[in-house]
Enzyme design. Structure first.
Site, PDB file in Angstrom:
ATOM      1  N   ASP A  98       0.865  -1.167   0.000  1.00 40.21           N
ATOM      2  CA  ASP A  98       0.000   0.000   0.000  1.00 40.21           C
ATOM      3  C   ASP A  98       0.910   1.227   0.000  1.00 40.21           C
ATOM      4  O   ASP A  98       1.846   1.318   0.791  1.00 40.21           O
ATOM      5  CB  ASP A  98      -0.889  -0.008   1.253  1.00 40.21           C
ATOM      6  CG  ASP A  98      -2.292   0.481   0.974  1.00 40.21           C
ATOM      7  OD1 ASP A  98      -2.416   1.581   0.411  1.00 40.21           O
ATOM      8  OD2 ASP A  98      -3.250  -0.227   1.330  1.00 40.21           O
ATOM      9  N   ASP A 206      -3.030   4.699  -2.402  1.00 41.78           N
ATOM     10  CA  ASP A 206      -4.091   5.294  -1.599  1.00 41.78           C
ATOM     11  C   ASP A 206      -4.478   6.689  -2.098  1.00 41.78           C
ATOM     12  O   ASP A 206      -3.599   7.539  -2.290  1.00 41.78           O
ATOM     13  CB  ASP A 206      -3.578   5.385  -0.159  1.00 41.78           C
ATOM     14  CG  ASP A 206      -4.663   5.689   0.849  1.00 41.78           C
ATOM     15  OD1 ASP A 206      -5.511   4.811   1.070  1.00 41.78           O
ATOM     16  OD2 ASP A 206      -4.656   6.791   1.422  1.00 41.78           O
ATOM     17  N   GLU A 268      -6.157   3.976  -6.165  1.00 44.59           N
ATOM     18  CA  GLU A 268      -7.456   4.168  -5.511  1.00 44.59           C
ATOM     19  C   GLU A 268      -7.933   5.581  -5.817  1.00 44.59           C
ATOM     20  O   GLU A 268      -7.232   6.547  -5.510  1.00 44.59           O
ATOM     21  CB  GLU A 268      -7.348   3.972  -3.999  1.00 44.59           C
ATOM     22  CG  GLU A 268      -8.728   3.955  -3.345  1.00 44.59           C
ATOM     23  CD  GLU A 268      -8.768   4.484  -1.920  1.00 44.59           C
ATOM     24  OE1 GLU A 268      -9.693   4.134  -1.186  1.00 44.59           O
ATOM     25  OE2 GLU A 268      -7.881   5.267  -1.529  1.00 44.59           O
ATOM     26  N   HIS A 340     -11.160  -2.871   3.151  1.00 46.14           N
ATOM     27  CA  HIS A 340     -11.160  -2.542   4.579  1.00 46.14           C
ATOM     28  C   HIS A 340     -11.985  -1.302   4.904  1.00 46.14           C
ATOM     29  O   HIS A 340     -12.081  -0.923   6.070  1.00 46.14           O
ATOM     30  CB  HIS A 340      -9.713  -2.342   5.032  1.00 46.14           C
ATOM     31  CG  HIS A 340      -9.073  -1.183   4.328  1.00 46.14           C
ATOM     32  ND1 HIS A 340      -8.786  -1.193   2.980  1.00 46.14           N
ATOM     33  CD2 HIS A 340      -8.705   0.042   4.765  1.00 46.14           C
ATOM     34  CE1 HIS A 340      -8.281  -0.037   2.632  1.00 46.14           C
ATOM     35  NE2 HIS A 340      -8.210   0.730   3.696  1.00 46.14           N
ATOM     36  N   ASP A 341     -12.542  -0.637   3.889  1.00 48.31           N
ATOM     37  CA  ASP A 341     -13.369   0.561   4.110  1.00 48.31           C
ATOM     38  C   ASP A 341     -14.855   0.286   3.890  1.00 48.31           C
ATOM     39  O   ASP A 341     -15.671   1.193   4.067  1.00 48.31           O
ATOM     40  CB  ASP A 341     -12.967   1.686   3.138  1.00 48.31           C
ATOM     41  CG  ASP A 341     -11.553   2.201   3.358  1.00 48.31           C
ATOM     42  OD1 ASP A 341     -11.052   2.117   4.494  1.00 48.31           O
ATOM     43  OD2 ASP A 341     -10.955   2.679   2.371  1.00 48.31           O
TER      44      ASP A 341
END
Ligand code: TEU
Length: 571
Positions: A98, A206, A268, A340-341
């Site tokens: 990430d 991210d 993302e 994870h969100d």
């Protein structure tokens, strides 16, 4: 780079904090991941994506990084990381990291220096601005713009020492890096090369579409639109897909990825449009291999953030159909229900009750994995893990849930119950409860006290039970992944949406050369007949996969049933 191996690949996301704890401190760690590599290899995934494992104060569970070139001691160290990387590679799996470089932690050395003095050479590495003209610095409303932060409160933090504000689109412990400054970009690229040289296979980037901001002639940022009842404005016009984003991504590609093979990059990009995504993923433009778009996970969100909207299947199909069509001839899609969100998809778009949990989890997997694009599986999705039965706000740990709750109650006149109803259904902690390995008291996740409670349903829903049951969600996901590897039409075929107006059935075909696949998923607890042309011929085609026996008669699917048929056609 023409090497698009990832078109046939499936990625598995690990949220290390919640995956497996090897040392009993209640927090997952890298040794825990190593211990479970065989589970992942057996599932058949090609790539592992690790959510951030770098040193971090953990204000946003590691998305606030204080050192980009080391490992958080809670998770291990570089030697354990190298062992994990070797273990993944030995099993034929790649590993991507990430990359969180829209912002760093406020405890990163860069920020400590930047905040130390107005004339420090690193001052300009972050977004420092004076108070609004005519206002007393540090008083309410004196922030340089009216933007709210994603996690509640203003997007600006006042710094007593130098009398200026710094920008943080997320928490106040996540100051935004200033990508206008070439030294920042060079530092980020050097760090990325360091990880690639170490052997990692790429990055998930991210909120990478927020790195370029709209700046006025005089260096100012501009106010955003304030909607009725909101405490702060939405500034996203000034930082989603900003003016230099393409330039920065192309520069990153040149400086970091050029000349290296076999990598995967995924950006993302909340709020990205299909038109922008075509540009980002056009291989000739050398930006990223694919993007994460959000339209299909925002489909059940209405204009009022604190009112739940039920899923309208026709709207979901319109969105995903538009993305499939938009990236058909150029670029590439990523495919995901969970990360994870996001809340657990079986609870969100399926039925997590005992009768249909397994069927609907498999149906959702079928529909997603048979689209054109690269599917992502989030830990526990392969077991049909569900949302957690949250009670009050004290059950939540996520900085987003806690921050938004405070803002809604204190500044926006919302009731606790109204906010909690939405957090229970959509809150990020639903995804973050520990991975359910077995039916023991802490689900085999830890021998200690888990940092976030284990879902009580782990007694029935866990990896040990799923691996032992040939009809489980786990073994069904194995087949889906294998089908992508063995049937070229799954990876490469054209996509055609069928029945766009049907509120229960999601149906489409995939076609490559002389092979055509028909995929249908029933998003309801009622039987439903697919009224498609050619139904007769499809009924007698080869049934490649179904999640519920018996096979449908005359394309009438049972509750939550999914089917994949295959037939030969003229080219
Ligand atoms: O998330 C970006 C993002 O847009 C989130 O704000 C998301 O839309 C929202 O939380 C959904 O409820 C990324 C990471 O995935 C997230 O975990 C981080 O908190 C965030 O960036 C900041 O780094």
């Amino acid at each position: 780079m023409t090497d698009s191996w990832w078109k046939k690949a499936v990625v598995y996301q690990i949220y290390p904090r919640s995956f497996a704890d090897s040392d009993g401190d209640g927090m997952g760690d890298l040794r825990g991941v190593i211990d479970h590599l065989d589970h992942l290899a057996e599932l058949g995934v090609d790539v592992l994506w690790l959510s951030p494992i770098y040193p971090s104060p953990q204000d946003d569970n590691g998305y606030d990084i204080s050192d980009y070139q080391d490992i958080e001691p809670l998770f291990g160290n570089l030697a354990v990381f190298d062992e994990l990387l070797a273990g993944a590679h030995a099993r034929g799996m790649k590993l991507i990291m990430d990359l969180v470089v829209n912002h760093s932690s406020d405890e990163h050395q860069w920020f400590l220096e930047s905040r130390s003095a107005k004339d420090h050479p690193k001052r300009d590495w972050y977004w420092w601005r004076p108070a609004r003209a005519g206002m007393e610095p540090g008083t309410p409303g004196a922030e340089p713009t009216n933007w709210g932060s994603v996690f509640g409160g203003p997007a600006w933090e006042f710094d007593e020492k130098t009398g200026e504000y710094y920008l943080h689109l997320f928490s106040r412990k996540q100051p935004d890096l200033n990508w206008e400054n070439p030294e920042v970009r060079e530092a980020v690229y050097a760090m990325m090369r360091w990880w690639l040289d170490r052997g990692v296979d790429g990055f998930r980037m991210d909120v990478i579409n927020m790195i370029s901001k709209v700046i006025g002639e005089d260096g100012s940022l501009r106010d955003g639109r304030l909607s009725a009842g909101a405490a702060y404005a939405d500034g996203s016009d000034s930082f989603i897909g900003g003016p230099r984003l393409h330039e920065f991504l192309q520069e990153m590609h040149r400086e970091v990825f050029e000349g290296r093979e076999g990598l995967l990059t995924v950006g993302e990009m909340p709020g990205v449009t299909v038109e922008e995504a075509r540009l980002h993923t056009d291989p000739e433009r050398h930006e990223v291999d694919m993007v994460f778009q959000f339209d299909h996970v925002w489909v059940d969100r209405g204009p009022d953030p604190w009112l739940l909207q039920p899923l309208q299947l026709t709207a979901l199909k319109a969105i995903l159909g538009r993305w499939q069509a938009g990236l058909a001839d150029l670029g590439w899609n990523s495919l995901y229900w969970n990360n994870h969100d996001q809340p657990r998809v079986v609870s969100r778009y399926g039925d997590d009750g005992p009768q249909y949990r397994v069927a609907s989890a498999k149906m959702l997997g079928t529909v997603l994995h048979l689209h054109r694009g690269t599917p992502y599986v989030y830990q526990g999705e392969e077991l049909g893990m569900t949302n957690y039965p949250f009670g009050g706000i004290e059950d939540f740990r996520d900085i987003e849930a806690l921050g938004q709750y405070r803002q809604a109650l204190d500044l926006e006149g919302r009731s606790a119950e109204e906010v909690l109803t939405v957090l229970r259904a959509r809150g990020r902690d639903n995804a973050r409860t520990p991975m359910q390995w077995d039916d023991s008291p802490q689900a085999g996740f830890t021998t200690g006290t888990p940092w976030l409670a284990v879902n009580p349903n782990h007694r029935e829903i866990n990896a040990a039970a799923d691996r032992a049951d040939p009809d489980s969600v786990f073994h069904y996901y194995r087949k889906l992944i294998e089908l992508r590897h063995t049937e070229p039409a799954v990876a490469e075929g054209d996509f055609t949406m069928l029945l766009p107006h049907d509120e229960r059935l999601y149906a489409f075909t995939r076609r490559l050369g002389t092979t055509e696949l028909l995929v249908i998923g029933n998003f309801s607890g009622e039987p439903a007949r697919a009224e498609i042309e050619d139904a007769g011929s499809w009924s007698s085609a080869e049934l490649v996969l179904t999640n519920v026996e018996p096979a449908p008669v005359d394309l009438t699917l049972g509750p939550w049933q999914a089917v994949v048929y295959r037939r030969a056609v003229r080219p």
